[in-house]
Scaffold this motif. Sequence first.
Motif, short mmCIF file in Angstrom:
data_model
loop_
_atom_site.label_atom_id
_atom_site.label_comp_id
_atom_site.label_asym_id
_atom_site.label_seq_id
_atom_site.Cartn_x
_atom_site.Cartn_y
_atom_site.Cartn_z
N LEU A 1 0.82 -1.21 0.00
CA LEU A 1 0.00 0.00 0.00
C LEU A 1 0.86 1.27 0.00
O LEU A 1 0.48 2.28 -0.59
N MET A 2 1.99 1.20 0.66
CA MET A 2 2.80 2.40 0.85
C MET A 2 3.83 2.61 -0.27
O MET A 2 4.21 3.74 -0.56
N TYR A 3 4.28 1.55 -0.90
CA TYR A 3 5.31 1.67 -1.93
C TYR A 3 4.88 2.52 -3.13
O TYR A 3 5.64 3.37 -3.59
N PRO A 4 3.66 2.32 -3.68
CA PRO A 4 3.26 3.18 -4.81
C PRO A 4 3.22 4.67 -4.44
O PRO A 4 3.56 5.52 -5.25
N ILE A 5 2.83 4.96 -3.22
CA ILE A 5 2.80 6.36 -2.78
C ILE A 5 4.23 6.89 -2.63
O ILE A 5 4.52 8.03 -2.98
N ARG A 6 5.11 6.04 -2.11
CA ARG A 6 6.51 6.43 -1.93
C ARG A 6 7.20 6.70 -3.27
O ARG A 6 8.10 7.52 -3.34
N ARG A 7 6.78 6.02 -4.33
CA ARG A 7 7.34 6.29 -5.66
C ARG A 7 6.95 7.66 -6.16
O ARG A 7 7.72 8.34 -6.83
N ILE A 8 5.72 8.09 -5.86
CA ILE A 8 5.24 9.40 -6.29
C ILE A 8 5.74 10.50 -5.36
O ILE A 8 6.18 11.55 -5.81
N LEU A 9 5.68 10.25 -4.06
CA LEU A 9 6.07 11.23 -3.06
C LEU A 9 7.26 10.68 -2.26
O LEU A 9 7.06 9.98 -1.27
N PRO A 10 8.47 10.95 -2.70
CA PRO A 10 9.63 10.38 -2.00
C PRO A 10 9.82 11.02 -0.62
O PRO A 10 9.23 12.07 -0.32
N ALA A 11 10.63 10.36 0.20
CA ALA A 11 10.92 10.87 1.54
C ALA A 11 11.59 12.23 1.43
O ALA A 11 12.48 12.45 0.62
N MET A 12 11.14 13.14 2.27
CA MET A 12 11.71 14.49 2.28
C MET A 12 12.37 14.74 3.62
O MET A 12 11.71 14.65 4.65
N GLY B 1 14.39 12.83 5.10
CA GLY B 1 14.44 11.59 5.87
C GLY B 1 13.11 11.18 6.47
O GLY B 1 13.04 10.22 7.23
N ILE B 2 12.05 11.91 6.15
CA ILE B 2 10.72 11.60 6.70
C ILE B 2 9.88 10.97 5.58
O ILE B 2 9.72 11.55 4.51
N ASP B 3 9.31 9.81 5.88
CA ASP B 3 8.47 9.10 4.92
C ASP B 3 7.01 9.50 5.16
O ASP B 3 6.45 9.26 6.23
N PHE B 4 6.41 10.13 4.16
CA PHE B 4 5.04 10.61 4.27
C PHE B 4 4.01 9.62 3.74
O PHE B 4 2.82 9.91 3.74
N SER B 5 4.45 8.46 3.28
CA SER B 5 3.51 7.52 2.66
C SER B 5 2.46 7.02 3.66
O SER B 5 1.30 6.82 3.28
N ALA B 6 2.83 6.84 4.91
CA ALA B 6 1.86 6.39 5.92
C ALA B 6 0.77 7.45 6.11
O ALA B 6 -0.42 7.12 6.22
N MET B 7 1.17 8.71 6.13
CA MET B 7 0.18 9.78 6.30
C MET B 7 -0.76 9.86 5.10
O MET B 7 -1.96 10.10 5.26
N VAL B 8 -0.24 9.63 3.90
CA VAL B 8 -1.09 9.67 2.71
C VAL B 8 -2.10 8.51 2.74
O VAL B 8 -3.27 8.71 2.44
N VAL B 9 -1.64 7.31 3.13
CA VAL B 9 -2.55 6.17 3.25
C VAL B 9 -3.65 6.47 4.27
O VAL B 9 -4.83 6.21 4.02
N ILE B 10 -3.28 7.06 5.39
CA ILE B 10 -4.27 7.39 6.43
C ILE B 10 -5.23 8.46 5.94
O ILE B 10 -6.44 8.38 6.20
N LEU B 11 -4.74 9.46 5.22
CA LEU B 11 -5.64 10.48 4.67
C LEU B 11 -6.61 9.88 3.66
O LEU B 11 -7.79 10.25 3.63
N ILE B 12 -6.14 8.94 2.85
CA ILE B 12 -7.04 8.26 1.91
C ILE B 12 -8.10 7.46 2.67
O ILE B 12 -9.28 7.47 2.31
N LEU B 13 -7.70 6.79 3.74
CA LEU B 13 -8.66 6.03 4.54
C LEU B 13 -9.70 6.95 5.19
O LEU B 13 -10.89 6.62 5.25
#
Length: 184
Positions: free
Chosen positions: A141-152, A154-166
Motif C-alpha cells: 500500500l505504501m510503496y506506490p505512494i513512496r514512488r510518487i512522493l519520496p521521503a523528504m 528523511g521523513i516518509d510521508f507515505s503512511a500519512m497519505v494512506v491514512i488520509l485516503i482512509l
Amino acid sequence: MLTLTFLVKTLIDLYIMVLLLRIWMQWTRCDFYNPFSQFIVKITQPVIGPLRRVIPALGPLDSASLLLAFILAMIKFPLLMLIEMHVLILDPIYLLVGLLTLLKAAGELVFWVVIIRSLLSWISQGRSPMDVVLYQLSEPLMYPIRRILPAMGGIDFSAMVVILILYALNYLGMDLFPGIWYRL
C-alpha cells in the motif's frame, strides 16, 4: 445495556479484523513462521479448520475466513438491535449491511496496521518479529505512494497519505450511508 452492546460489538469487530488479517496475510504471502502470524492462525484455526473442509480456497483467497467474516458482519447489526431494542428483525438488507461492515472493518484494519508499523519503526527499528509482518502487509500500500512522493528530509510521508485516503473513504461512507455507517 450499553455495556453489553459495547462488549458484543467489540468482540465481533475484533474477530472480524483477525479473520480479515488472516486473509490479508495469506494474500500478501506473509511469513507464517513468524510468532505474530502463528498467533493469528492459532486464534482462528478452531473455527476455520473445520470450515475449510467444506469450503475450498479460491486461489490465494481464503474463502472460509472471508465467509465467516461476512457471516459475523451480517449478524452483528441484528444482534445489536436485539440487545438494544429487544427486537429481532430479519431482513435481506442485512446482506448489504454485512458487506458495508466488512468494508469498514477492512479500512480500520489497514489504518491500525499502518499506524502500528509507523510507531514500531521509531521504537524497535526492525528488530521485532511483528515488524516483519507489518512491513509485508503495509508495503504494497505504501510503496506506490513512496514512488510518487519520496521521503523528504528523511521523513516518509507515505503512511500519512494512506491514512488520509482512509479518512476520505470513511467520510465517503458517511455521506453515502448516513444513517448506518457510524453504527457499523
